[in-house]
Design an enzyme around this catalytic site. Sequence first.
Site, PDB file in Angstrom:
ATOM      1  N   GLU A  88      -4.996  30.709  10.550  1.00 26.67           N
ATOM      2  CA  GLU A  88      -5.375  30.682   9.141  1.00 26.67           C
ATOM      3  C   GLU A  88      -6.466  31.702   8.823  1.00 26.67           C
ATOM      4  O   GLU A  88      -6.453  32.327   7.761  1.00 26.67           O
ATOM      5  CB  GLU A  88      -5.835  29.275   8.750  1.00 26.67           C
ATOM      6  CG  GLU A  88      -4.741  28.224   8.816  1.00 26.67           C
ATOM      7  CD  GLU A  88      -3.557  28.550   7.916  1.00 26.67           C
ATOM      8  OE1 GLU A  88      -3.751  29.162   6.842  1.00 26.67           O
ATOM      9  OE2 GLU A  88      -2.416  28.189   8.289  1.00 26.67           O
ATOM     10  N   ARG A 119       0.841  -1.187   0.000  1.00 29.37           N
ATOM     11  CA  ARG A 119       0.000   0.000   0.000  1.00 29.37           C
ATOM     12  C   ARG A 119       0.887   1.251   0.000  1.00 29.37           C
ATOM     13  O   ARG A 119       1.714   1.439   0.890  1.00 29.37           O
ATOM     14  CB  ARG A 119      -0.925   0.033   1.231  1.00 29.37           C
ATOM     15  CG  ARG A 119      -1.965  -1.081   1.227  1.00 29.37           C
ATOM     16  CD  ARG A 119      -3.022  -0.834   0.156  1.00 29.37           C
ATOM     17  NE  ARG A 119      -4.040  -1.880   0.121  1.00 29.37           N
ATOM     18  CZ  ARG A 119      -4.039  -2.907  -0.735  1.00 29.37           C
ATOM     19  NH1 ARG A 119      -3.043  -3.017  -1.615  1.00 29.37           N
ATOM     20  NH2 ARG A 119      -5.000  -3.799  -0.717  1.00 29.37           N
ATOM     21  N   GLU A 155      -5.460  34.427   6.032  1.00 28.27           N
ATOM     22  CA  GLU A 155      -6.120  34.364   4.726  1.00 28.27           C
ATOM     23  C   GLU A 155      -7.263  35.361   4.576  1.00 28.27           C
ATOM     24  O   GLU A 155      -7.628  35.708   3.453  1.00 28.27           O
ATOM     25  CB  GLU A 155      -6.628  32.945   4.463  1.00 28.27           C
ATOM     26  CG  GLU A 155      -5.510  31.921   4.347  1.00 28.27           C
ATOM     27  CD  GLU A 155      -5.966  30.601   3.756  1.00 28.27           C
ATOM     28  OE1 GLU A 155      -7.193  30.403   3.603  1.00 28.27           O
ATOM     29  OE2 GLU A 155      -5.094  29.772   3.448  1.00 28.27           O
ATOM     30  N   GLU A 175      -1.670  32.343  -3.230  1.00 31.26           N
ATOM     31  CA  GLU A 175      -2.504  33.128  -2.327  1.00 31.26           C
ATOM     32  C   GLU A 175      -2.556  34.602  -2.716  1.00 31.26           C
ATOM     33  O   GLU A 175      -3.486  35.315  -2.334  1.00 31.26           O
ATOM     34  CB  GLU A 175      -1.997  32.984  -0.888  1.00 31.26           C
ATOM     35  CG  GLU A 175      -2.183  31.579  -0.326  1.00 31.26           C
ATOM     36  CD  GLU A 175      -1.746  31.472   1.118  1.00 31.26           C
ATOM     37  OE1 GLU A 175      -1.132  32.444   1.623  1.00 31.26           O
ATOM     38  OE2 GLU A 175      -2.024  30.434   1.743  1.00 31.26           O
ATOM     39  N   PRO A 207      -8.840   8.748   2.535  1.00 28.23           N
ATOM     40  CA  PRO A 207      -8.242   7.697   3.357  1.00 28.23           C
ATOM     41  C   PRO A 207      -7.728   6.490   2.574  1.00 28.23           C
ATOM     42  O   PRO A 207      -6.988   5.680   3.121  1.00 28.23           O
ATOM     43  CB  PRO A 207      -9.376   7.295   4.300  1.00 28.23           C
ATOM     44  CG  PRO A 207     -10.626   7.700   3.600  1.00 28.23           C
ATOM     45  CD  PRO A 207     -10.273   8.940   2.836  1.00 28.23           C
ATOM     46  N   GLY A 208      -8.096   6.380   1.296  1.00 27.33           N
ATOM     47  CA  GLY A 208      -7.562   5.277   0.503  1.00 27.33           C
ATOM     48  C   GLY A 208      -6.135   5.523   0.035  1.00 27.33           C
ATOM     49  O   GLY A 208      -5.439   4.579  -0.360  1.00 27.33           O
ATOM     50  N   GLU A 227      -4.199  12.227   5.608  1.00 28.54           N
ATOM     51  CA  GLU A 227      -4.575  13.573   6.032  1.00 28.54           C
ATOM     52  C   GLU A 227      -5.875  13.563   6.824  1.00 28.54           C
ATOM     53  O   GLU A 227      -6.878  12.984   6.412  1.00 28.54           O
ATOM     54  CB  GLU A 227      -4.743  14.511   4.841  1.00 28.54           C
ATOM     55  CG  GLU A 227      -5.128  15.918   5.269  1.00 28.54           C
ATOM     56  CD  GLU A 227      -5.370  16.870   4.105  1.00 28.54           C
ATOM     57  OE1 GLU A 227      -5.444  18.088   4.350  1.00 28.54           O
ATOM     58  OE2 GLU A 227      -5.496  16.392   2.963  1.00 28.54           O
ATOM     59  N   ARG A 284      -5.701  25.831  -7.768  1.00 24.71           N
ATOM     60  CA  ARG A 284      -5.173  24.549  -7.295  1.00 24.71           C
ATOM     61  C   ARG A 284      -4.615  23.792  -8.485  1.00 24.71           C
ATOM     62  O   ARG A 284      -5.362  23.254  -9.307  1.00 24.71           O
ATOM     63  CB  ARG A 284      -6.277  23.750  -6.594  1.00 24.71           C
ATOM     64  CG  ARG A 284      -6.790  24.391  -5.308  1.00 24.71           C
ATOM     65  CD  ARG A 284      -5.672  24.594  -4.291  1.00 24.71           C
ATOM     66  NE  ARG A 284      -6.167  25.012  -2.982  1.00 24.71           N
ATOM     67  CZ  ARG A 284      -5.386  25.276  -1.940  1.00 24.71           C
ATOM     68  NH1 ARG A 284      -4.062  25.170  -2.060  1.00 24.71           N
ATOM     69  NH2 ARG A 284      -5.898  25.649  -0.783  1.00 24.71           N
ATOM     70  N   LEU A 294      -2.276  23.979   6.991  1.00 20.67           N
ATOM     71  CA  LEU A 294      -1.651  22.835   7.639  1.00 20.67           C
ATOM     72  C   LEU A 294      -1.410  23.089   9.125  1.00 20.67           C
ATOM     73  O   LEU A 294      -1.261  24.229   9.558  1.00 20.67           O
ATOM     74  CB  LEU A 294      -0.305  22.529   6.981  1.00 20.67           C
ATOM     75  CG  LEU A 294      -0.292  22.187   5.496  1.00 20.67           C
ATOM     76  CD1 LEU A 294       1.148  22.013   5.035  1.00 20.67           C
ATOM     77  CD2 LEU A 294      -1.102  20.940   5.220  1.00 20.67           C
ATOM     78  N   ALA A 342      -8.169  27.738   5.255  1.00 15.06           N
ATOM     79  CA  ALA A 342      -7.652  26.445   5.702  1.00 15.06           C
ATOM     80  C   ALA A 342      -6.135  26.461   5.637  1.00 15.06           C
ATOM     81  O   ALA A 342      -5.530  27.284   4.946  1.00 15.06           O
ATOM     82  CB  ALA A 342      -8.215  25.317   4.840  1.00 15.06           C
TER      83      ALA A 342
END
Length: 221
Positions: free
Chosen positions: A109, A53, A113, A160, A131-132, A136, A80, A94, A92
């Site tokens: 944030e 995996r 922002e 930004e 999740p696959g 995160e 993006r 990290l 948003a």
Amino acid sequence: MTQRDPRTRPGGSRIADSPEAWEVTSTEVPFEGKKTSVRTDDVVMPDGSVARRDYQVHPGSVAVLALDEEDRVLVLSQYRHPVRQKLWEIPAGLLDVPGENPLHAAQRELYEEAHVKAGDWRVLADVYTTPGGCDEAVRIFLARDVSVAEGERFEVSEEEADMEHARVPLAELVQGALAGELHNNCLVVGALALSAALASPDGPDGLRPADAPWPARPFRP
């Protein structure tokens, strides 16, 4: 007549995710970047076979659905590159360091922002984005009692620097998500979650407190 909680399965058990870790026989890190890396695990399957995996290792993120006094949501558009689109999103970012308090990260944030602060914070939803293929975890906050932050605006750069800001009625965001016109996961999940919270008996005040435990990314108080 007593009504059954719709989240409860026949027999009394609740629908809820649970921690579980299958045996890993070997691990490699073929790529390590500035913020994320790629890990390869050999995982023992239930039938005894071993499957490889590959997944991205991520520090975790926070997002903020900020609701103003006119029940409008603060949104911004940002390019993006991986999806080749300019998406409407909510603020948003990290988690900067392991164990960082997610509320402090969310407040940072929102300031950086949108140059906004909020007087009331709640946890709106906790999600795994993909999740696959990535670990995160994102905590989405609801921020109310918003106002302009003091001091100089945070200096932005790169993508930004091209951000556009707007305040949009919640119903418009829900409609856009259901119509397939809005795609950012935090915006879509946040808008739908707030819509559900508003329709619940306790309203947003029934949401979890801002310092609620987050097993996916344990943090210091």
